[in-house]
Every structure is written in structure tokens, then in C-alpha cells.
Design a protein around this motif. Structure first.
Motif, PDB file in Angstrom:
ATOM      1  N   ARG A  55       0.837  -1.214   0.000  1.00  0.00           N
ATOM      2  CA  ARG A  55       0.000   0.000   0.000  1.00  0.00           C
ATOM      3  C   ARG A  55       0.872   1.264   0.000  1.00  0.00           C
ATOM      4  NH1 ARG A  55      -4.864   1.556   2.831  1.00  0.00           N
ATOM      5  NH2 ARG A  55      -5.497  -0.592   2.609  1.00  0.00           N
ATOM      6  N   SER A  56       1.973   1.225   0.783  1.00  0.00           N
ATOM      7  CA  SER A  56       2.822   2.421   0.902  1.00  0.00           C
ATOM      8  C   SER A  56       3.521   2.755  -0.407  1.00  0.00           C
ATOM      9  CB  SER A  56       3.895   2.215   1.971  1.00  0.00           C
ATOM     10  OG  SER A  56       3.303   1.853   3.177  1.00  0.00           O
ATOM     11  N   LEU A  57       3.706   1.735  -1.244  1.00  0.00           N
ATOM     12  CA  LEU A  57       4.478   1.953  -2.479  1.00  0.00           C
ATOM     13  C   LEU A  57       3.582   2.047  -3.717  1.00  0.00           C
ATOM     14  CD1 LEU A  57       7.422  -0.552  -1.834  1.00  0.00           C
ATOM     15  CD2 LEU A  57       7.481   1.930  -1.637  1.00  0.00           C
ATOM     16  N   GLN A 210      12.329   6.749  -3.781  1.00  0.00           N
ATOM     17  CA  GLN A 210      12.231   6.819  -5.236  1.00  0.00           C
ATOM     18  C   GLN A 210      10.782   7.081  -5.671  1.00  0.00           C
ATOM     19  OE1 GLN A 210      14.631   7.095  -7.277  1.00  0.00           O
ATOM     20  NE2 GLN A 210      13.280   7.103  -9.073  1.00  0.00           N
ATOM     21  N   LYS A 211       9.843   6.363  -5.035  1.00  0.00           N
ATOM     22  CA  LYS A 211       8.430   6.499  -5.413  1.00  0.00           C
ATOM     23  C   LYS A 211       7.927   7.919  -5.177  1.00  0.00           C
ATOM     24  CE  LYS A 211       6.905   2.471  -6.765  1.00  0.00           C
ATOM     25  NZ  LYS A 211       6.259   2.219  -8.038  1.00  0.00           N
ATOM     26  N   PHE A 212       8.354   8.518  -4.051  1.00  0.00           N
ATOM     27  CA  PHE A 212       7.920   9.890  -3.793  1.00  0.00           C
ATOM     28  C   PHE A 212       8.425  10.828  -4.879  1.00  0.00           C
ATOM     29  CE2 PHE A 212       6.431   8.857   0.474  1.00  0.00           C
ATOM     30  CZ  PHE A 212       5.371   9.739   0.596  1.00  0.00           C
ATOM     31  N   LYS A 213       9.638  10.534  -5.408  1.00  0.00           N
ATOM     32  CA  LYS A 213      10.188  11.383  -6.474  1.00  0.00           C
ATOM     33  C   LYS A 213       9.395  11.214  -7.762  1.00  0.00           C
ATOM     34  CE  LYS A 213      14.939  11.493  -4.918  1.00  0.00           C
ATOM     35  NZ  LYS A 213      16.126  10.648  -4.929  1.00  0.00           N
ATOM     36  N   GLU A 214       8.925   9.982  -8.002  1.00  0.00           N
ATOM     37  CA  GLU A 214       8.255   9.698  -9.276  1.00  0.00           C
ATOM     38  C   GLU A 214       6.824  10.210  -9.330  1.00  0.00           C
ATOM     39  OE1 GLU A 214       8.464   5.467  -9.632  1.00  0.00           O
ATOM     40  OE2 GLU A 214      10.617   5.480  -9.952  1.00  0.00           O
TER      41      GLU A 214
END
Ligand code: SF4
Length: 260
Positions: A55-57, A210-214
Motif C-alpha cells: 500500500r505504501s508503495l 524513489q516512489k515519492f520522487k516519481e
């Protein structure tokens, strides 16, 4: 507390014990749970809202403009553009992965009517006297909280003493293997005693950054699991211990639902 109930030190005997599984606990916690289930004379039910890691990703699309956002489930630390470290960012994991699955189970199995205003169930929470400030009233009227260890004025070390006096293994602390509330000693414990879980935490730390950046998340910061805002695999938990968090900071986990 579960074993004290089994031994009738705390009464009455519970009808059921619930373990809200985020599917992200270290293996040694699941091993302990398996042993505990065999020792208890009442049933233990495992309830879950699924994988907290997944869920977090998983980015979500905003209906308004189709941009993507990442749910701020766990309490991450972040560095803003001016290089300042901020405290734990917004967190929903306790509500979504601990409280909600427990409420869903109770509503279904105890036939709690919508809008029920009278107490129908008493829920025990195993918060010890050291953590007295985590005691909180229930969020709903049909459920009341009770804190047997607080009533007995038992601190964590009293519980450990009771376990060994009664011939039980001292249990490990339950928490997600990557919980940002870990003290440095706890991180070291996961690293040494659950190297596979630590490796997954290291990967999760990289992935979530990385996910937050994307995504188009409104959180414009570089996020980290550790308070120092360093990647987990670059921290020397043996020698840098004085630079991090000294105690497990579940005091910030205000609902008292994790780690009990
Ligand atoms: S242990 Fe930590 S990461 Fe896991 S649900 Fe509780 S607060 Fe969230």
C-alpha cells in the motif's frame, strides 16, 4: 497480558485475541505469535488490511486532475529543499492497518449495529505503565478500552520478569520491521536477528524515496525511514548509536495500537 489472562492473573478470560497483521513484522514476531497461539486457551484471530508495504508503495491517481500521489501511510522523516530535517510526516498506518481491521472484525462477528451508542465490547490493550500516555479512549461508542497492565502498575521489565518467573520466553517487541519509530538499538536488533527483514527494510527505504520522487506528491521532500535522514544501509548502528533515537518512540503512536 495474553498469558496473564490464560493464567487468570487478569480476569475475565477473553473471548478472543486479535492480532492486526500489517504483513510487515519481522519473522521472529510471527514465530513468537505461532508459539503463543499454542499456549492460549482462547482463540487468536489474525485480521489484516493487506500488505502495508504494498500500500505504501502504490501510487494513487487523483480524480481531480489525474496526477499521482503516494499515500503517506507510515511516519517518514524528510529533508526539505533547504536541507532541514522534519519530524515524522503524516501517518495513517495505525488507523488503516491496526484499528480498522480490528473494528471490522468486531462489527461483523459481534453483530454491532450501525450507529450503536451503547458499549457492547471491552477491548484490552497491553500498554505498560511506562507508556501510560498512550492510553486513549475508544474512537467508537460501542467499544470501551481497558488497560490491565496499567491497572497492575506493571512496567515493561515487570512483564519480562513475570514471563521468566512463569517459565515463558521473553517476547520480542512487535512492530513493523521498518517502523520509523524504532530506536537505534531496535534497528540493530532487526539487523542482527532478522537480516532478511533488515535487507527488506533497506530496500523499502530506497523504494519509498524513489516512489515519492516519481509521483506528484505534495510532499516535496526526500523521505527516509531513519531520523538522521540517511539511507538505512549507510548507518553504522554499532558506532553511530548516539546520533539517533535512543528509545523506541511508540509514545508518538498515540492510539496505543502498535507494539502491544
Ligand atoms: S509499527 Fe510503525 S509502521 Fe507499523 S503500523 Fe505501527 S506505527 Fe505504522
Amino acid at each position: 497480558m495474553a498469558l496473564m489472562a490464560a493464567k487468570k492473573v487478569v480476569k475475565p478470560m477473553p473471548e478472543v485475541a486479535l492480532f492486526a497483521d500489517t504483513q510487515a513484522e519481522p519473522q521472529y514476531v510471527y514465530d513468537h505469535l505461532e508459539k503463543l497461539i499454542k499456549l492460549l486457551p482462547y482463540p487468536v484471530e489474525i485480521v489484516t488490511a493487506g500488505s502495508l508495504t504494498e500500500r505504501s508503495l502504490t501510487p494513487k491517481k487523483r480524480k481531480s486532475d489525474g496526477t499521482t500521489d503516494l499515500p503517506a501511510e507510515i511516519p517518514l522523516f524528510g529533508i526539505n529543499k533547504s536541507g532541514q530535517i522534519t519530524g515524522a510526516l503524516g501517518r495513517q498506518c495505525t488507523s488503516n492497518f491496526k484499528i480498522k481491521p480490528i473494528y471490522d472484525y468486531l462489527k461483523k462477528n459481534y453483530n454491532i449495529k450501525r450507529g450503536e451508542k451503547n458499549p457492547q465490547i471491552t477491548q484490552w490493550l497491553g500498554i505498560s505503565w511506562d507508556e501510560v500516555q498512550r492510553m486513549k479512549p475508544s474512537r467508537v461508542k460501542w467499544l470501551v478500552h481497558d488497560f490491565p497492565l496499567i491497572d497492575l502498575r506493571m512496567r515493561r521489565h515487570h512483564c519480562e520478569q513475570w514471563m521468566s518467573d512463569n517459565g515463558f520466553e521473553v517476547p520480542p517487541r512487535s512492530a513493523c520491521s521498518y517502523c520509523p519509530f524504532h530506536s537505534d538499538a531496535e534497528w540493530r536488533e532487526v539487523k542482527i536477528n532478522a537480516p532478511e527483514d533488515f535487507a527488506q527494510a533497506v530496500q523499502f527505504d530506497k523504494d519509498i524515496r524513489q516512489k515519492f520522487k516519481e509521483t506528484d506528491s505534495k510532499i516535496k521532500m526526500e523521505v527516509y525511514l531513519h531520523r538522521s535522514c540517511k539511507p538505512l544501509d549507510e548507518i553504522d548502528f554499532e558506532n553511530d548509536i548516539d546520533k539517533g533515537q535512543q528509545v523506541f518512540d511508540f509514545q508518538s503512536e498515540c492510539e496505543g495500537m502498535c507494539g502491544v
